[in-house]
Motif scaffolding. Structure first.
Motif, PDB file in Angstrom:
ATOM      1  N   ILE A  96      15.425  -7.608  -4.653  1.00 23.92           N
ATOM      2  CA  ILE A  96      14.640  -6.800  -3.630  1.00 23.92           C
ATOM      3  C   ILE A  96      13.742  -7.632  -3.158  1.00 23.92           C
ATOM      4  O   ILE A  96      12.673  -8.054  -3.826  1.00 23.92           O
ATOM      5  CB  ILE A  96      14.291  -5.447  -4.167  1.00 23.92           C
ATOM      6  CG1 ILE A  96      15.336  -4.520  -4.913  1.00 23.92           C
ATOM      7  CG2 ILE A  96      13.304  -4.810  -3.405  1.00 23.92           C
ATOM      8  CD1 ILE A  96      14.899  -3.219  -5.320  1.00 23.92           C
ATOM      9  N   LYS A  97      13.516  -7.501  -1.627  1.00 23.56           N
ATOM     10  CA  LYS A  97      12.743  -8.384  -0.953  1.00 23.56           C
ATOM     11  C   LYS A  97      11.821  -7.521  -0.303  1.00 23.56           C
ATOM     12  O   LYS A  97      12.440  -7.132   0.643  1.00 23.56           O
ATOM     13  CB  LYS A  97      13.230  -9.529  -0.364  1.00 23.56           C
ATOM     14  CG  LYS A  97      12.411 -10.637   0.440  1.00 23.56           C
ATOM     15  CD  LYS A  97      13.133 -11.703   1.018  1.00 23.56           C
ATOM     16  CE  LYS A  97      12.198 -12.787   1.430  1.00 23.56           C
ATOM     17  NZ  LYS A  97      12.671 -14.049   1.816  1.00 23.56           N
ATOM     18  N   ASN A  98      10.907  -7.030  -0.426  1.00 25.30           N
ATOM     19  CA  ASN A  98      10.179  -5.934   0.191  1.00 25.30           C
ATOM     20  C   ASN A  98       8.704  -6.127   0.088  1.00 25.30           C
ATOM     21  O   ASN A  98       8.164  -6.000  -1.060  1.00 25.30           O
ATOM     22  CB  ASN A  98      10.565  -4.653  -0.400  1.00 25.30           C
ATOM     23  CG  ASN A  98      10.032  -3.395   0.493  1.00 25.30           C
ATOM     24  OD1 ASN A  98       8.878  -3.478   0.792  1.00 25.30           O
ATOM     25  ND2 ASN A  98      10.958  -2.643   1.046  1.00 25.30           N
ATOM     26  N   LYS A 100       6.106  -4.611   1.190  1.00 23.72           N
ATOM     27  CA  LYS A 100       5.301  -3.716   0.667  1.00 23.72           C
ATOM     28  C   LYS A 100       5.310  -3.360  -0.608  1.00 23.72           C
ATOM     29  O   LYS A 100       4.421  -3.146  -1.568  1.00 23.72           O
ATOM     30  CB  LYS A 100       5.618  -2.301   1.546  1.00 23.72           C
ATOM     31  CG  LYS A 100       5.262  -2.072   2.766  1.00 23.72           C
ATOM     32  CD  LYS A 100       5.518  -0.624   3.375  1.00 23.72           C
ATOM     33  CE  LYS A 100       4.944  -0.520   4.937  1.00 23.72           C
ATOM     34  NZ  LYS A 100       5.332   1.026   5.196  1.00 23.72           N
ATOM     35  N   LEU A 101       6.503  -3.415  -1.288  1.00 20.78           N
ATOM     36  CA  LEU A 101       6.740  -3.224  -2.792  1.00 20.78           C
ATOM     37  C   LEU A 101       5.887  -4.050  -3.503  1.00 20.78           C
ATOM     38  O   LEU A 101       5.214  -3.683  -4.330  1.00 20.78           O
ATOM     39  CB  LEU A 101       8.276  -3.160  -3.148  1.00 20.78           C
ATOM     40  CG  LEU A 101       8.364  -2.952  -4.597  1.00 20.78           C
ATOM     41  CD1 LEU A 101       8.181  -1.605  -5.063  1.00 20.78           C
ATOM     42  CD2 LEU A 101      10.047  -3.381  -4.849  1.00 20.78           C
ATOM     43  N   TYR A 104       2.270  -3.589  -3.239  1.00 19.27           N
ATOM     44  CA  TYR A 104       1.918  -2.473  -4.007  1.00 19.27           C
ATOM     45  C   TYR A 104       1.777  -2.755  -5.402  1.00 19.27           C
ATOM     46  O   TYR A 104       0.852  -2.539  -5.988  1.00 19.27           O
ATOM     47  CB  TYR A 104       2.781  -1.167  -3.709  1.00 19.27           C
ATOM     48  CG  TYR A 104       2.573   0.102  -4.531  1.00 19.27           C
ATOM     49  CD1 TYR A 104       1.562   1.094  -3.928  1.00 19.27           C
ATOM     50  CD2 TYR A 104       2.907   0.286  -5.595  1.00 19.27           C
ATOM     51  CE1 TYR A 104       1.374   2.180  -4.609  1.00 19.27           C
ATOM     52  CE2 TYR A 104       2.685   1.332  -6.371  1.00 19.27           C
ATOM     53  CZ  TYR A 104       1.648   2.465  -5.743  1.00 19.27           C
ATOM     54  OH  TYR A 104       1.287   3.651  -6.505  1.00 19.27           O
ATOM     55  N   LEU A 105       2.761  -3.413  -6.082  1.00 13.76           N
ATOM     56  CA  LEU A 105       2.848  -3.686  -7.346  1.00 13.76           C
ATOM     57  C   LEU A 105       1.723  -4.662  -7.845  1.00 13.76           C
ATOM     58  O   LEU A 105       1.169  -4.612  -8.924  1.00 13.76           O
ATOM     59  CB  LEU A 105       4.126  -4.130  -7.749  1.00 13.76           C
ATOM     60  CG  LEU A 105       5.248  -3.003  -7.824  1.00 13.76           C
ATOM     61  CD1 LEU A 105       6.622  -3.289  -8.005  1.00 13.76           C
ATOM     62  CD2 LEU A 105       4.617  -1.784  -8.481  1.00 13.76           C
ATOM     63  N   PHE A 108      -1.358  -2.938  -8.154  1.00 12.84           N
ATOM     64  CA  PHE A 108      -1.449  -2.007  -8.968  1.00 12.84           C
ATOM     65  C   PHE A 108      -2.589  -1.984  -9.908  1.00 12.84           C
ATOM     66  O   PHE A 108      -2.760  -2.953 -10.577  1.00 12.84           O
ATOM     67  CB  PHE A 108      -0.039  -1.718  -9.399  1.00 12.84           C
ATOM     68  CG  PHE A 108      -0.226  -0.467 -10.441  1.00 12.84           C
ATOM     69  CD1 PHE A 108      -0.210   0.894  -9.918  1.00 12.84           C
ATOM     70  CD2 PHE A 108      -0.082  -0.588 -12.002  1.00 12.84           C
ATOM     71  CE1 PHE A 108      -0.261   2.059 -10.890  1.00 12.84           C
ATOM     72  CE2 PHE A 108      -0.220   0.578 -12.694  1.00 12.84           C
ATOM     73  CZ  PHE A 108      -0.329   1.737 -12.198  1.00 12.84           C
ATOM     74  N   LEU A 121      10.728  -5.282 -12.604  1.00 13.34           N
ATOM     75  CA  LEU A 121      11.155  -4.041 -11.913  1.00 13.34           C
ATOM     76  C   LEU A 121      12.726  -4.059 -11.758  1.00 13.34           C
ATOM     77  O   LEU A 121      13.034  -4.975 -11.134  1.00 13.34           O
ATOM     78  CB  LEU A 121      10.404  -3.541 -10.760  1.00 13.34           C
ATOM     79  CG  LEU A 121      10.788  -2.432 -10.201  1.00 13.34           C
ATOM     80  CD1 LEU A 121      10.842  -1.248 -11.135  1.00 13.34           C
ATOM     81  CD2 LEU A 121      10.104  -1.834  -8.933  1.00 13.34           C
TER      82      LEU A 121
END
Lengths: 134, 134
Positions: A96-98, A100-101, A104-105, A108, A121
């Motif tokens: 997953i290339k995102n 925002k994610l 966010y992580l 965190f 993840l």
DNA sequence: TAACAAACGTTATATTATAACAAATTAAGG
DNA sequence: CCTTAATTTGTTATAATATAACGTTTGTTA
């Protein structure tokens, strides 16, 4: 002479090329079987190459599968921050290339204010194809 | 008679109690060693209990460690959504209970709009204690 | 109490990964 | 070019993790 050659050794190249050609994650012993014609005979030779390739961020280990996949992400910073989607039906795995994610992580903080430099993840569900077929 | 007894079997109780008493995650063969006096003799007996306990959400598997830890979270919905912090130095593992995080991840959609019902997240870093000692 | 599902016990074996050691290769500086 | 240190290699053996297959026992439900 440049700073870092990051030149891969013979075995490392062989193992990486197999993983890059594959459609999905490969298991260590399946890699071994695939490279025996190229002179790699023992599990340890494969595991050593895998270890190095992970270290330099060329591949990732999918922990829920004990399998290895090529990194498609130029920016996962030497495999410090990884996220995958895994189809429970066809076992398809995608990195997953995102942004925002990952932001966010990476930012965190847990309830005690603790931050973490590294994470892995794994999302599970049905991929589009398998969802349609249901 | 209630709907579901969810009564644990003997072996399941034994294995669960060992895991609950432990300070950190336990490995399957260490559990086996610990329960041999209680009549459990073979790996499979442990693995079967572990499988069931995971299924009903009483324990989780820490995949980066191949180890098992009791669930402290009443709301991780039968182990569908788990997050842990892992100290790279002392190996301390803690289940993260953070509503924002779990909501964020449960609602996460990948770039194709795909959603996932289940995830496992493992954060790595230095715990407070180990950070101070550095 | 019959019938079905779940759990058990046991043996064997599959799968995944590392230890230990010596030899060969490579990178970089004097 | 030579040497030293680090990395990589090859090899054998073995450790650690996990499941298959089988028949038996126990528990639940109608």
């Amino acid at each position: 002479m440049t700073q870092k050659q990051e030149q891969l050794s013979k075995n490392q190249q062989i193992v990486l090329s197999i993983i890059e050609k594959a459609k999905g994650p490969l298991k260590a012993y399946s890699i071994l079987y695939n490279v025996q014609r190229r002179g790699i005979k023992a599990p340890l030779q494969v595991y050593r190459a895998l270890e190095k390739l992970i270290e330099i961020g060329k591949i990732h280990k999918i922990k829920s599968k004990n399998a290895f996949i090529a990194c498609k992400n130029s920016d996962c910073e030497i495999s410090k921050a990884t996220a995958f989607s895994i189809c429970n039906n066809c076992e398809h795995v995608k990195e997953i290339k995102n942004t925002k994610l990952s932001k966010y992580l990476s930012n965190f903080e847990d309830n005690s204010g603790m931050k973490y430099k590294k994470y892995n993840l794994e999302f599970f569900g049905l991929c589009k194809n398998c969802k349609l077929k249901q």
